[in-house]
Scaffold this motif. Structure first.
Motif, PDB file in Angstrom:
ATOM      1  N   ALA A 161       0.811  -1.087   0.046  1.00  0.00           N
ATOM      2  CA  ALA A 161       0.073  -0.079  -0.049  1.00  0.00           C
ATOM      3  C   ALA A 161       0.883   1.158  -0.056  1.00  0.00           C
ATOM      4  O   ALA A 161       0.523   2.210  -0.663  1.00  0.00           O
ATOM      5  CB  ALA A 161      -0.883   0.118   1.231  1.00  0.00           C
ATOM      6  N   GLU A 162       1.973   1.221   0.821  1.00  0.00           N
ATOM      7  CA  GLU A 162       2.746   2.464   0.747  1.00  0.00           C
ATOM      8  C   GLU A 162       3.418   2.761  -0.530  1.00  0.00           C
ATOM      9  O   GLU A 162       3.317   3.928  -0.986  1.00  0.00           O
ATOM     10  CB  GLU A 162       3.811   2.161   1.941  1.00  0.00           C
ATOM     11  N   LEU A 197       0.908   4.419  -2.953  1.00  0.00           N
ATOM     12  CA  LEU A 197       0.395   5.588  -2.509  1.00  0.00           C
ATOM     13  C   LEU A 197       1.529   6.507  -3.137  1.00  0.00           C
ATOM     14  O   LEU A 197       1.268   7.745  -3.550  1.00  0.00           O
ATOM     15  CB  LEU A 197       0.075   5.723  -0.926  1.00  0.00           C
ATOM     16  N   ALA A 198       2.585   5.732  -2.904  1.00  0.00           N
ATOM     17  CA  ALA A 198       3.843   6.783  -3.259  1.00  0.00           C
ATOM     18  C   ALA A 198       3.811   7.122  -4.873  1.00  0.00           C
ATOM     19  O   ALA A 198       4.088   8.223  -5.169  1.00  0.00           O
ATOM     20  CB  ALA A 198       5.098   5.915  -3.112  1.00  0.00           C
ATOM     21  N   ALA A 240       0.964   9.374  -5.300  1.00  0.00           N
ATOM     22  CA  ALA A 240       1.433  10.651  -5.093  1.00  0.00           C
ATOM     23  C   ALA A 240       2.310  11.390  -6.307  1.00  0.00           C
ATOM     24  O   ALA A 240       2.258  12.509  -6.798  1.00  0.00           O
ATOM     25  CB  ALA A 240       2.151  10.861  -3.869  1.00  0.00           C
ATOM     26  N   GLY A 268      -5.122  12.997  -2.252  1.00  0.00           N
ATOM     27  CA  GLY A 268      -5.219  12.013  -1.177  1.00  0.00           C
ATOM     28  C   GLY A 268      -6.262  10.993  -1.608  1.00  0.00           C
ATOM     29  O   GLY A 268      -6.122   9.999  -1.941  1.00  0.00           O
ATOM     30  N   VAL A 322      -5.944   6.991  -2.765  1.00  0.00           N
ATOM     31  CA  VAL A 322      -6.411   5.740  -2.352  1.00  0.00           C
ATOM     32  C   VAL A 322      -7.332   4.987  -3.048  1.00  0.00           C
ATOM     33  O   VAL A 322      -7.462   3.670  -3.209  1.00  0.00           O
ATOM     34  CB  VAL A 322      -7.172   6.045  -0.991  1.00  0.00           C
ATOM     35  N   ARG A 323      -8.126   5.800  -4.056  1.00  0.00           N
ATOM     36  CA  ARG A 323      -9.168   4.941  -4.587  1.00  0.00           C
ATOM     37  C   ARG A 323      -8.327   4.190  -5.898  1.00  0.00           C
ATOM     38  O   ARG A 323      -8.768   3.224  -6.289  1.00  0.00           O
ATOM     39  CB  ARG A 323     -10.266   6.060  -5.181  1.00  0.00           C
ATOM     40  N   ALA A 324      -7.378   4.939  -6.422  1.00  0.00           N
ATOM     41  CA  ALA A 324      -6.667   4.436  -7.617  1.00  0.00           C
ATOM     42  C   ALA A 324      -6.011   3.286  -6.919  1.00  0.00           C
ATOM     43  O   ALA A 324      -5.816   1.952  -7.754  1.00  0.00           O
ATOM     44  CB  ALA A 324      -5.728   5.374  -8.008  1.00  0.00           C
ATOM     45  N   MET A 325      -5.368   3.212  -5.815  1.00  0.00           N
ATOM     46  CA  MET A 325      -4.635   2.123  -5.278  1.00  0.00           C
ATOM     47  C   MET A 325      -5.366   0.677  -5.054  1.00  0.00           C
ATOM     48  O   MET A 325      -5.360  -0.439  -5.559  1.00  0.00           O
ATOM     49  CB  MET A 325      -4.138   2.308  -4.188  1.00  0.00           C
TER      50      MET A 325
END
Lengths: 256, 256
Positions: A158-159, A162-163, A166, A172, A176-179
């Motif tokens: 997840a990290e 999210l990186a 970004a 934000g 999250v949704r894309a992930m």
DNA sequence: GCGACGTACGTACGTTGTACGTCCGGCGTA
DNA sequence: TACGCCGGACGTACAACGTACGTACGTCGC
């Protein structure tokens, strides 16, 4: 090697190796005299010492060999050549063992990331890493997918995701949704491949004659595309869907 | 101190908690006389006649109530107030029963389709139908997802999907791949929701304090987006990913 | 020396899936 | 009407499972 092994020894075969002829000394001949404690043990190389790590590895081996439903504490124990209850000194119960399996497999995710690469390529690499894990531990996958992993090991992907999000410039919530969308696709793909694999393991090519028996009025498209449906280039299928998601994300990123 | 009572125990506590007052007549008082066969039956409402359909329904009920791992043939039997082995007159084994469950649930898919609507909307409706099924039978979902369904019932969604793909103008191979991508996404979403639901069932909000303990150097993005990650608007998440796939497919369709 | 402790082990219990044999009630045929 | 057949319901039985519990033994700090 093995000169002067007086008391039949305890095999000490460290691996899934039943050790053919010996009774493995379950009865322990005698607690008798002799055998001074100080000089008795060291060179004999007793036994690799039961450990949570070894138990988990054995479990994974059994799962990959015979499927997750064939895993039992008793089988793990015999694979390690120990008594069943000895396992419980290192693992509280079967569920915890399975969580250990899930975590172990999840840790194998290759999260190498090149922050200087364009973000779409980084995203692709991330999803592909999931797929590679699916290839390395096909049958353990169900275990991974059905156990919540909220340990750091489970959060690491997840990290990374999210990186990357970004880097793409998403805010934000969108990140999250894309992930989550990418993750859902990865998981779904793995499930699909798993089912295909299991189906092939059970029967030869079940689809071929199955399609033939269909009602042509109800299933015109399925019948017309039977050959395409029978073919399973999982690699190409996977890349197709991944491409859809990535290009859509690029489009979205460009609009901001 | 050794309650060595040899036979005493056994207690035969039969159940968690079913049917409060009645013994439900498991013993069948007598096969006695009287009761002329012709007029005996109708009003007496003997027993609904054990049937594969009833067995499957009972199984689904139990799964939705207590989870799939709590399902046992014995529990199904007591739920139907019959002996365990009677089930085997209608179902060859537990696996077959689970396949029955999977098929039954899959049949609940709402495949209403309006061929005159624009194809992107039809595609959306199709994927949403999967999601609705997930909402109606949340716990049975694992059963559905882990059982190959190559019966006509299982192929019906594929037929619809291929019809929509054809309407979009895709060629054969692309249609199949598009369908698979959408399916993978639908399945993955369902898996994710399932895990979230189960996690919430077990503990309140596990994530909140879990995030607090993370190493800020290794998980900067996770920590920064903790509140977004804790929130789970599954509906919005689902629509976001679906939108990505559909728009990408539209783009692809436009290029041909 | 001796105690405390950790670990390996055996025994035992309750629960599971299901093979097998029995029993009974309704039907087809005589 | 009598009889035999048969399908479905049931009980018994067994092997395999997860694991609670008690025990035996090796090691380490005094």
């Amino acid at each position: 090697m093995s000169e002067a092994t007086p008391p039949a020894a305890a095999t000490t075969r460290d691996e899934p190796r039943p050790s053919p002829p010996e009774p493995v000394a379950p009865v322990r001949p005698e607690p008798v005299v002799s055998v001074r404690p100080e000089q008795a043990v060291p060179e004999q190389a007793v036994r690799p010492a039961l450990t949570r790590e070894r138990i988990v590895r054995a479990a994974i081996g059994l799962i990959e060999a015979d499927g997750p439903e064939a895993l039992s504490m008793r089988r793990v124990a015999t694979a390690l050549d120990v008594a069943v209850m000895s396992l419980y000194n290192h693992v509280p119960n079967k569920k915890a063992l399975l969580e250990g399996v899930a975590e172990h497999v999840a840790n194998r995710l290759d999260l190498a990331d090149d922050p200087s690469a364009p973000w779409p390529e980084r995203a692709r690499a991330l999803v592909r890493a999931h797929r590679k894990m699916a290839r390395d531990f096909p049958r353990s996958l169900t275990v991974v997918l059905s156990h919540k992993v909220d340990t750091p090991a489970g959060l690491r992907p997840a990290e990374r995701a999210l990186a990357v999000a970004a880097a793409a410039g998403f805010d934000g919530p969108t990140s999250v949704r894309a992930m989550r969308a990418l993750l859902a696709y990865a998981v779904g793909t793995q499930m699909r491949e798993l089912r295909v694999a299991e189906a092939f393991a059970h029967l030869g090519t079940p689809a071929a004659d199955s399609f033939a028996r269909l009602d042509p009025d109800e299933f015109p498209h399925v019948i017309a595309l039977a050959s395409e449906l029978a073919e399973n280039d999982t690699e190409a299928d996977f890349e197709f869907g991944l491409d859809l998601l990535i290009t859509a994300l690029q489009l979205r990123a460009a609009r901001a």
